[in-house]
Scaffold this motif. Sequence first.
Motif, PDB file in Angstrom:
ATOM      1  N   ASN A 195      -4.094 -29.201  -8.934  1.00  0.00           N
ATOM      2  CA  ASN A 195      -4.901 -30.414  -8.949  1.00  0.00           C
ATOM      3  C   ASN A 195      -6.389 -30.048  -8.906  1.00  0.00           C
ATOM      4  O   ASN A 195      -6.758 -28.866  -8.832  1.00  0.00           O
ATOM      5  N   ALA A 196      -7.257 -31.058  -8.925  1.00  0.00           N
ATOM      6  CA  ALA A 196      -8.705 -30.806  -8.975  1.00  0.00           C
ATOM      7  C   ALA A 196      -9.187 -30.056  -7.739  1.00  0.00           C
ATOM      8  O   ALA A 196     -10.046 -29.173  -7.839  1.00  0.00           O
ATOM      9  N   PRO A 239     -14.033 -19.112  -5.779  1.00  0.00           N
ATOM     10  CA  PRO A 239     -13.882 -17.642  -5.770  1.00  0.00           C
ATOM     11  C   PRO A 239     -14.494 -16.967  -7.000  1.00  0.00           C
ATOM     12  O   PRO A 239     -15.041 -15.865  -6.889  1.00  0.00           O
ATOM     13  N   SER A 240     -14.421 -17.613  -8.164  1.00  0.00           N
ATOM     14  CA  SER A 240     -15.003 -17.029  -9.378  1.00  0.00           C
ATOM     15  C   SER A 240     -16.531 -16.993  -9.313  1.00  0.00           C
ATOM     16  O   SER A 240     -17.163 -16.152  -9.959  1.00  0.00           O
ATOM     17  N   ALA A 241     -17.111 -17.899  -8.546  1.00  0.00           N
ATOM     18  CA  ALA A 241     -18.577 -17.985  -8.452  1.00  0.00           C
ATOM     19  C   ALA A 241     -19.148 -17.229  -7.262  1.00  0.00           C
ATOM     20  O   ALA A 241     -20.367 -17.280  -7.030  1.00  0.00           O
ATOM     21  N   LEU A 242     -18.310 -16.496  -6.523  1.00  0.00           N
ATOM     22  CA  LEU A 242     -18.779 -15.843  -5.308  1.00  0.00           C
ATOM     23  C   LEU A 242     -19.897 -14.841  -5.567  1.00  0.00           C
ATOM     24  O   LEU A 242     -20.839 -14.734  -4.777  1.00  0.00           O
ATOM     25  N   TYR A 244      -9.708 -19.630 -16.826  1.00  0.00           N
ATOM     26  CA  TYR A 244      -9.161 -19.662 -15.475  1.00  0.00           C
ATOM     27  C   TYR A 244      -8.697 -21.070 -15.110  1.00  0.00           C
ATOM     28  O   TYR A 244      -7.630 -21.260 -14.510  1.00  0.00           O
ATOM     29  N   LEU A 245      -9.508 -22.062 -15.480  1.00  0.00           N
ATOM     30  CA  LEU A 245      -9.155 -23.446 -15.174  1.00  0.00           C
ATOM     31  C   LEU A 245      -7.943 -23.885 -15.981  1.00  0.00           C
ATOM     32  O   LEU A 245      -7.089 -24.644 -15.478  1.00  0.00           O
ATOM     33  N   PHE A 256     -11.302 -25.044  -5.075  1.00  0.00           N
ATOM     34  CA  PHE A 256     -11.337 -24.126  -3.939  1.00  0.00           C
ATOM     35  C   PHE A 256     -10.592 -22.813  -4.189  1.00  0.00           C
ATOM     36  O   PHE A 256     -10.886 -21.811  -3.529  1.00  0.00           O
ATOM     37  N   GLN A 257      -9.643 -22.819  -5.110  1.00  0.00           N
ATOM     38  CA  GLN A 257      -8.855 -21.614  -5.329  1.00  0.00           C
ATOM     39  C   GLN A 257      -9.201 -20.884  -6.625  1.00  0.00           C
ATOM     40  O   GLN A 257      -8.801 -19.730  -6.806  1.00  0.00           O
TER      41      GLN A 257
END
Length: 270
Positions: A176-177, A187-190, A166-167, A182-183
């Motif tokens: 950017n970092a 969201p992946s860790a929710l 994903y990164l 935040f995007q």
Amino acid sequence: MINNKTAGMSAAERKAFYLSRLYMILPIISVSLLILLWTTVARNSEFPSPKDTFDRLILLFQKPIKGLNIFGHVWASLVRVFAALTFNWTFGIAFGILIGWNKKCKVLFTPLFNAFRAIPPLAWIPLITIWMGTGELSKILIVIFGSLASIVVNTQAGMSNVEQLYLDVGTIFNANARQKLFQIAIPSALDAIFAGVRTSTSAAWMVVLAAEMLGAKSGVGFLITRGMDSIDMPLVLMSMIAIGIVGALLSIITQFAERLMCPWTRKRSD
């Protein structure tokens, strides 16, 4: 009636239909068996019967303790829990994201945090009581210390386990970092964060009861202490039932919030 509903169904659909009905009946059966066992034990001992417990509940409405009935004492406990969880969900999630996302902060803070979470929640009670007395703030601090670790650990785990793919996709699209954090990462860790929310809620509800047994003038834990001191077993049992019901409701509410915010978890559980 059931035959009419299943007439046009395939074998798999009929199986799913009957299983859904079975899952609706099984909780009723388990509660009925518990009440039957409770009644049998009470009949052959001095243990309070369901009728004794219900009568004590009615008496608590007629003669409130410290001016509060059972709902007032439950609400007093919940206020302390919500105050502690407000801090935990704000600071705990932010701190978990920090040590889960930034490797330098992880190396710096993880040893201290691991030492902190190794201390049992009840071990904080004497220190906080000596330091701050038995007021409301001390009870809230005990709940904070007892339920903070779970939200931090789950948030850190969720941030640390974000798929590198994903990164990398974010990098391809020139993110950017800040955008990756935040995007993509958060969201992946929710789902992991909400697992921490559920765990911290349950832990806070358990810890507040212990905190209220020391010098409180309201709350469900106070009712248990009052019943113990006056040898009022129906009051103790009624308070324990209230604890279980409220704990189950809190679990249902947090699970509903998780499914609302993370609908993919419902698909996985289904």
